[in-house]
Design a protein around this motif. Structure first.
Motif, PDB file in Angstrom:
ATOM      1  N   ARG A 199       0.828  -1.188   0.000  1.00 13.10           N
ATOM      2  CA  ARG A 199       0.000   0.000   0.000  1.00 13.10           C
ATOM      3  C   ARG A 199       0.870   1.249   0.000  1.00 13.10           C
ATOM      4  NH1 ARG A 199      -5.560  -1.313   3.379  1.00 13.10           N
ATOM      5  NH2 ARG A 199      -5.924  -3.340   2.399  1.00 13.10           N
ATOM      6  N   GLY A 200       0.285   2.366  -0.475  1.00 12.16           N
ATOM      7  CA  GLY A 200       1.032   3.602  -0.626  1.00 12.16           C
ATOM      8  C   GLY A 200       1.615   4.118   0.677  1.00 12.16           C
ATOM      9  N   TYR A 201       2.848   4.639   0.575  1.00 12.05           N
ATOM     10  CA  TYR A 201       3.529   5.231   1.730  1.00 12.05           C
ATOM     11  C   TYR A 201       3.315   6.746   1.633  1.00 12.05           C
ATOM     12  CZ  TYR A 201       7.121   5.351   5.419  1.00 12.05           C
ATOM     13  OH  TYR A 201       7.799   5.498   6.616  1.00 12.05           O
ATOM     14  N   THR A 202       2.568   7.282   2.554  1.00 18.72           N
ATOM     15  CA  THR A 202       2.064   8.653   2.486  1.00 18.72           C
ATOM     16  C   THR A 202       3.066   9.705   2.958  1.00 18.72           C
ATOM     17  OG1 THR A 202      -0.176   7.839   2.860  1.00 18.72           O
ATOM     18  CG2 THR A 202       0.202  10.154   3.316  1.00 18.72           C
ATOM     19  N   ASN A 203       3.065  10.861   2.263  1.00 13.77           N
ATOM     20  CA  ASN A 203       3.791  12.064   2.681  1.00 13.77           C
ATOM     21  C   ASN A 203       5.277  11.813   2.935  1.00 13.77           C
ATOM     22  OD1 ASN A 203       3.886  14.839   3.237  1.00 13.77           O
ATOM     23  ND2 ASN A 203       3.710  14.477   5.445  1.00 13.77           N
ATOM     24  N   GLN A 204       5.923  11.144   1.983  1.00  9.88           N
ATOM     25  CA  GLN A 204       7.351  10.863   2.094  1.00  9.88           C
ATOM     26  C   GLN A 204       8.135  11.640   1.039  1.00  9.88           C
ATOM     27  OE1 GLN A 204       8.741   8.959   4.587  1.00  9.88           O
ATOM     28  NE2 GLN A 204       6.614   9.057   5.309  1.00  9.88           N
ATOM     29  N   PRO A 205       9.288  12.231   1.415  1.00  6.76           N
ATOM     30  CA  PRO A 205      10.110  12.934   0.436  1.00  6.76           C
ATOM     31  C   PRO A 205      10.839  11.938  -0.468  1.00  6.76           C
ATOM     32  CG  PRO A 205      11.208  12.885   2.562  1.00  6.76           C
ATOM     33  CD  PRO A 205       9.847  12.282   2.782  1.00  6.76           C
ATOM     34  N   VAL A 206      10.749  12.156  -1.763  1.00  5.94           N
ATOM     35  CA  VAL A 206      11.390  11.280  -2.739  1.00  5.94           C
ATOM     36  C   VAL A 206      12.096  12.157  -3.768  1.00  5.94           C
ATOM     37  CG1 VAL A 206      11.079   9.379  -4.359  1.00  5.94           C
ATOM     38  CG2 VAL A 206       9.517   9.606  -2.415  1.00  5.94           C
ATOM     39  N   LYS A 207      13.352  11.853  -4.054  1.00 10.09           N
ATOM     40  CA  LYS A 207      14.131  12.663  -4.983  1.00 10.09           C
ATOM     41  C   LYS A 207      13.901  12.231  -6.433  1.00 10.09           C
ATOM     42  CE  LYS A 207      17.869  13.541  -1.673  1.00 10.09           C
ATOM     43  NZ  LYS A 207      19.313  13.329  -1.388  1.00 10.09           N
ATOM     44  N   LEU A 208      13.698  13.214  -7.305  1.00  8.31           N
ATOM     45  CA  LEU A 208      13.663  12.957  -8.739  1.00  8.31           C
ATOM     46  C   LEU A 208      15.088  13.139  -9.257  1.00  8.31           C
ATOM     47  CD1 LEU A 208      12.083  12.447 -11.378  1.00  8.31           C
ATOM     48  CD2 LEU A 208      11.920  14.941 -11.609  1.00  8.31           C
ATOM     49  N   GLN A 209      15.606  12.110  -9.938  1.00  4.94           N
ATOM     50  CA  GLN A 209      16.988  12.144 -10.396  1.00  4.94           C
ATOM     51  C   GLN A 209      17.082  11.893 -11.898  1.00  4.94           C
ATOM     52  OE1 GLN A 209      18.758   9.185  -7.722  1.00  4.94           O
ATOM     53  NE2 GLN A 209      19.445  10.852  -6.374  1.00  4.94           N
ATOM     54  N   PHE A 210      18.143  12.432 -12.507  1.00  4.69           N
ATOM     55  CA  PHE A 210      18.354  12.299 -13.947  1.00  4.69           C
ATOM     56  C   PHE A 210      19.777  11.835 -14.222  1.00  4.69           C
ATOM     57  CE2 PHE A 210      19.804  14.200 -18.007  1.00  4.69           C
ATOM     58  CZ  PHE A 210      18.918  13.554 -18.869  1.00  4.69           C
ATOM     59  N   ARG A 211      19.901  10.925 -15.196  1.00  7.65           N
ATOM     60  CA  ARG A 211      21.223  10.461 -15.648  1.00  7.65           C
ATOM     61  C   ARG A 211      21.318  10.665 -17.158  1.00  7.65           C
ATOM     62  NH1 ARG A 211      23.210   5.522 -17.613  1.00  7.65           N
ATOM     63  NH2 ARG A 211      21.329   4.352 -17.008  1.00  7.65           N
ATOM     64  N   LYS A 212      22.236  11.477 -17.589  1.00 12.48           N
ATOM     65  CA  LYS A 212      22.428  11.747 -19.008  1.00 12.48           C
ATOM     66  C   LYS A 212      22.855  10.478 -19.737  1.00 12.48           C
ATOM     67  CE  LYS A 212      25.115  14.687 -22.153  1.00 12.48           C
ATOM     68  NZ  LYS A 212      26.162  15.745 -22.240  1.00 12.48           N
ATOM     69  N   ALA A 213      22.318  10.270 -20.921  1.00 12.78           N
ATOM     70  CA  ALA A 213      22.684   9.104 -21.725  1.00 12.78           C
ATOM     71  C   ALA A 213      24.196   9.063 -21.919  1.00 12.78           C
ATOM     72  CB  ALA A 213      21.982   9.161 -23.075  1.00 12.78           C
ATOM     73  N   GLY A 214      24.779   7.861 -21.737  1.00 12.22           N
ATOM     74  CA  GLY A 214      26.213   7.693 -21.898  1.00 12.22           C
ATOM     75  C   GLY A 214      27.011   7.920 -20.640  1.00 12.22           C
ATOM     76  N   THR A 215      26.320   8.276 -19.524  1.00 15.93           N
ATOM     77  CA  THR A 215      26.995   8.465 -18.243  1.00 15.93           C
ATOM     78  C   THR A 215      26.483   7.440 -17.233  1.00 15.93           C
ATOM     79  OG1 THR A 215      25.371  10.043 -17.360  1.00 15.93           O
ATOM     80  CG2 THR A 215      27.155  10.937 -18.729  1.00 15.93           C
ATOM     81  N   THR A 216      27.074   7.437 -16.052  1.00  8.38           N
ATOM     82  CA  THR A 216      26.704   6.443 -15.037  1.00  8.38           C
ATOM     83  C   THR A 216      26.183   7.055 -13.743  1.00  8.38           C
ATOM     84  OG1 THR A 216      28.984   6.382 -14.217  1.00  8.38           O
ATOM     85  CG2 THR A 216      28.392   4.787 -15.935  1.00  8.38           C
ATOM     86  N   THR A 217      26.201   8.371 -13.638  1.00 10.22           N
ATOM     87  CA  THR A 217      25.854   9.025 -12.377  1.00 10.22           C
ATOM     88  C   THR A 217      24.523   9.772 -12.469  1.00 10.22           C
ATOM     89  OG1 THR A 217      28.202   9.337 -11.869  1.00 10.22           O
ATOM     90  CG2 THR A 217      26.613  10.669 -10.626  1.00 10.22           C
ATOM     91  N   TYR A 218      23.672   9.544 -11.464  1.00  8.43           N
ATOM     92  CA  TYR A 218      22.403  10.265 -11.369  1.00  8.43           C
ATOM     93  C   TYR A 218      22.600  11.556 -10.567  1.00  8.43           C
ATOM     94  CZ  TYR A 218      19.314   6.654 -13.279  1.00  8.43           C
ATOM     95  OH  TYR A 218      18.666   5.774 -14.118  1.00  8.43           O
ATOM     96  N   THR A 219      21.908  12.606 -10.968  1.00 10.70           N
ATOM     97  CA  THR A 219      21.924  13.889 -10.275  1.00 10.70           C
ATOM     98  C   THR A 219      20.501  14.235  -9.832  1.00 10.70           C
ATOM     99  OG1 THR A 219      23.782  14.686 -11.614  1.00 10.70           O
ATOM    100  CG2 THR A 219      22.456  16.347 -10.466  1.00 10.70           C
ATOM    101  N   THR A 220      20.367  14.702  -8.600  1.00 11.10           N
ATOM    102  CA  THR A 220      19.050  15.072  -8.091  1.00 11.10           C
ATOM    103  C   THR A 220      18.595  16.386  -8.718  1.00 11.10           C
ATOM    104  OG1 THR A 220      19.407  13.934  -5.983  1.00 11.10           O
ATOM    105  CG2 THR A 220      17.719  15.651  -6.028  1.00 11.10           C
ATOM    106  N   VAL A 221      17.384  16.377  -9.262  1.00 10.90           N
ATOM    107  CA  VAL A 221      16.808  17.550  -9.909  1.00 10.90           C
ATOM    108  C   VAL A 221      15.890  18.307  -8.956  1.00 10.90           C
ATOM    109  CG1 VAL A 221      15.349  18.326 -11.831  1.00 10.90           C
ATOM    110  CG2 VAL A 221      16.972  16.444 -12.170  1.00 10.90           C
ATOM    111  N   LYS A 222      15.052  17.564  -8.228  1.00 12.34           N
ATOM    112  CA  LYS A 222      14.134  18.167  -7.267  1.00 12.34           C
ATOM    113  C   LYS A 222      13.631  17.091  -6.324  1.00 12.34           C
ATOM    114  CE  LYS A 222      11.064  19.599 -10.311  1.00 12.34           C
ATOM    115  NZ  LYS A 222       9.785  20.123 -10.899  1.00 12.34           N
ATOM    116  N   THR A 223      12.893  17.496  -5.293  1.00 14.54           N
ATOM    117  CA  THR A 223      12.303  16.558  -4.340  1.00 14.54           C
ATOM    118  C   THR A 223      10.789  16.698  -4.365  1.00 14.54           C
ATOM    119  OG1 THR A 223      14.228  16.604  -2.870  1.00 14.54           O
ATOM    120  CG2 THR A 223      12.147  15.853  -1.920  1.00 14.54           C
ATOM    121  N   GLY A 224      10.119  15.565  -4.469  1.00  8.59           N
ATOM    122  CA  GLY A 224       8.666  15.563  -4.415  1.00  8.59           C
ATOM    123  C   GLY A 224       8.192  14.802  -3.192  1.00  8.59           C
TER     124      GLY A 224
END
Length: 267
Positions: A199-224
């Motif tokens: 079941r859904g876990y309510t009101n938790q901070p979760v980071k949106l991350q992006f990894r550019k094609a051809g790279t291996t590292t994710y970078t945090t863009v924002k928190t939802g």
């Protein structure tokens, strides 16, 4: 056959009530059973989903007369003499006990290990896990020598019992024109031991991350933050090809979770 007479005094809840003999962990004398190298599931948090999870706890026990038996118990409560809950793979009402298996490495030393099955729906009718069981538990360690000398340490260490988590992601539309708005959704759920589903876990901070094609590292863009159903949604401007994911750091009752990256072709 291993002896049981002395060890019977240490069984079930009574093992935690009134026995305060010191161990190696708290200054043993030469006649005490010495306890060392306690390992509970390799030192990891115990993460349980909807199926039974079997964990192994082990320790090294030493005494001049050799080692007869050992036992490990998970418990919670104000102190060792007043536990309000125990969990150790036994059914107290039916006097079923599962002691450790001890293997001698010398005449004085043995390594003893014991498995504990943690189940949201215990088929034997014992104490099934409920959501309230998630959190920190203390680990009681006990050892009995061949001369019936014994050592019991009610709070040798602690372990954390957690509800398994799942995290999904979807980025759309795909493909997308550069500079256009990309919508990223997802959902964070965790095992509900009371209802035997996720079941859904309510009101938790979760980071949106992006990894550019051809790279291996994710970078945090924002928190939802998750909604009342555990859902996530946000928008970003599409800039380049790459992978989007949600990343949840975890809490004391729930482990971290990362969604598998969703690739978006930016044209």
């Amino acid at each position: 056959m291993r002896k049981r007479a002395a060890f019977a005094l240490l069984g079930a809840v009574t093992a935690l009530a009134g026995f305060t003999a010191a161990g190696a962990y708290a200054g043993e004398t030469q006649t005490d059973v010495q306890i060392s190298n306690v390992s509970f599931d390799g030192g990891k948090d115990i993460v349980v989903g909807l199926d039974a999870k079997t964990v192994t706890v082990s320790a090294t026990f030493t005494h001049p007369s050799g080692i007869q038996d050992a036992d490990f118990v998970l418990w919670r409560g104000p102190d060792g003499a007043n536990p309000y809950e125990t969990y150790d793979d036994r059914i107290v009402s039916n006097e079923y006990y599962s002691h450790a298996d001890c293997v001698a490495s010398s005449a004085t030393t043995s390594t003893c290990s014991q498995t504990i099955s943690l189940e949201p729906d215990w088929k034997y009718g014992g104490t099934a896990l409920t959501n309230a069981h998630a959190g920190t538990w203390k680990v009681s360690v006990q050892g009995v020598a061949n001369d019936d000398t014994w050592t019991h340490t009610a709070s040798y260490t602690t372990t954390r019992l957690q509800r398994s988590a799942k995290l999904t992601v979807n980025a759309s539309p795909e493909p997308i024109a550069k500079g256009k708005t990309l919508t990223v959704t997802g959902k964070l759920t965790r095992a509900d031991w009371d209802n035997l589903d996720y079941r859904g876990y309510t009101n938790q901070p979760v980071k949106l991350q992006f990894r550019k094609a051809g790279t291996t590292t994710y970078t945090t863009v924002k928190t939802g933050y998750t909604s009342s159903t555990g859902s996530l949604t946000t928008t970003v401007a599409a800039a380049e090809d790459g992978y989007w994911r949600w990343n949840f750091a975890g809490t004391s009752t729930t482990p971290p979770a990362k969604a598998t990256g969703d690739f978006v072709d930016v044209q």
